[in-house]
Scaffold this motif. Structure first.
Motif, PDB file in Angstrom:
ATOM      1  N   ARG A  17     -48.792   7.425  17.310  1.00 32.86           N
ATOM      2  CA  ARG A  17     -48.664   5.999  17.024  1.00 32.86           C
ATOM      3  C   ARG A  17     -49.462   5.678  15.753  1.00 32.86           C
ATOM      4  NH1 ARG A  17     -46.828   2.131  20.370  1.00 32.86           N
ATOM      5  NH2 ARG A  17     -47.027   3.490  22.161  1.00 32.86           N
ATOM      6  N   HIS A  52     -49.527   7.929  21.523  1.00 33.80           N
ATOM      7  CA  HIS A  52     -48.255   8.478  21.056  1.00 33.80           C
ATOM      8  C   HIS A  52     -47.113   7.580  21.513  1.00 33.80           C
ATOM      9  CE1 HIS A  52     -50.849  11.973  20.598  1.00 33.80           C
ATOM     10  NE2 HIS A  52     -49.922  12.474  19.787  1.00 33.80           N
ATOM     11  N   THR A  53     -46.019   7.588  20.740  1.00 30.71           N
ATOM     12  CA  THR A  53     -44.838   6.821  21.104  1.00 30.71           C
ATOM     13  C   THR A  53     -44.057   7.561  22.181  1.00 30.71           C
ATOM     14  OG1 THR A  53     -43.468   7.866  19.405  1.00 30.71           O
ATOM     15  CG2 THR A  53     -44.674   5.855  18.783  1.00 30.71           C
TER      16      THR A  53
END
Length: 167
Positions: free
Chosen positions: A13, A6-7
């Motif tokens: 992501r 995940h960002t």
């Protein structure tokens, strides 16, 4: 350390790689005609402007498949022709005259270019780098010499080294 899925903002992501068809061999990426996935910046800033790749559209993929098929057919035909030539060379024997003493030792030696020249004059296109000798021929006699037209196409030719006619 493994990359997070995940960002920083919490969104998943997503891989945004671009699919390209290589127009030329790229050392660290692949060979001509291969489909590769690269980062968009690498594609946009290097591969596409330098003509090393093109977008992998269905039309381009089919064109590459047709071209690859044509190249393989040409390669197969070339290999058949080479094998036919190798078979003809294998049935031929080369006679080379050389100056020698009474014991049969040559004053010079017979090398690959000499055998190649004799085969060329007989109509067989054999280059000197196709002739595989363990060493120069330094005595009168009959020798079996290996000829390698291609890594997959090999044959042998009989080479007779005879004394030169006395004048």
């Amino acid at each position: 350390m493994a990359r997070s899925t995940h960002t920083a903002s919490g969104r998943p992501r997503v891989s945004r790689n671009v699919e390209l068809l290589l127009a030329e061999d790229v050392q660290s990426l692949g060979k001509r005609g291969e489909i590769v996935r690269v980062k968009p910046g690498y594609a946009r800033n290097y591969l596409l402007p330098n003509g090393l790749a093109t977008m992998a559209t269905e039309a381009n993929k089919k064109a590459v498949e047709r071209h690859t098929l044509k190249l393989s057919q040409l390669f197969e035909q070339r290999m058949k022709d080479m094998q036919t030539r190798a078979d003809a060379i294998g049935k031929y024997s080369v006679t080379l005259e050389a100056n020698a003493n009474e014991e049969g030792h040559l004053y010079g030696s017979i090398m690959g270019p000499d055998i190649s020249k004799a085969l060329k004059s007989a109509g067989y296109g054999v280059e000197s780098d196709h002739v595989r000798l363990d060493g120069p021929l330094k005595e009168l006699g009959m020798y079996t010499v290996k000829i390698q037209l291609h890594p997959e196409v090999k044959t042998e030719v009989k080479v007779w080294v005879v004394p030169a006619a006395k004048k």
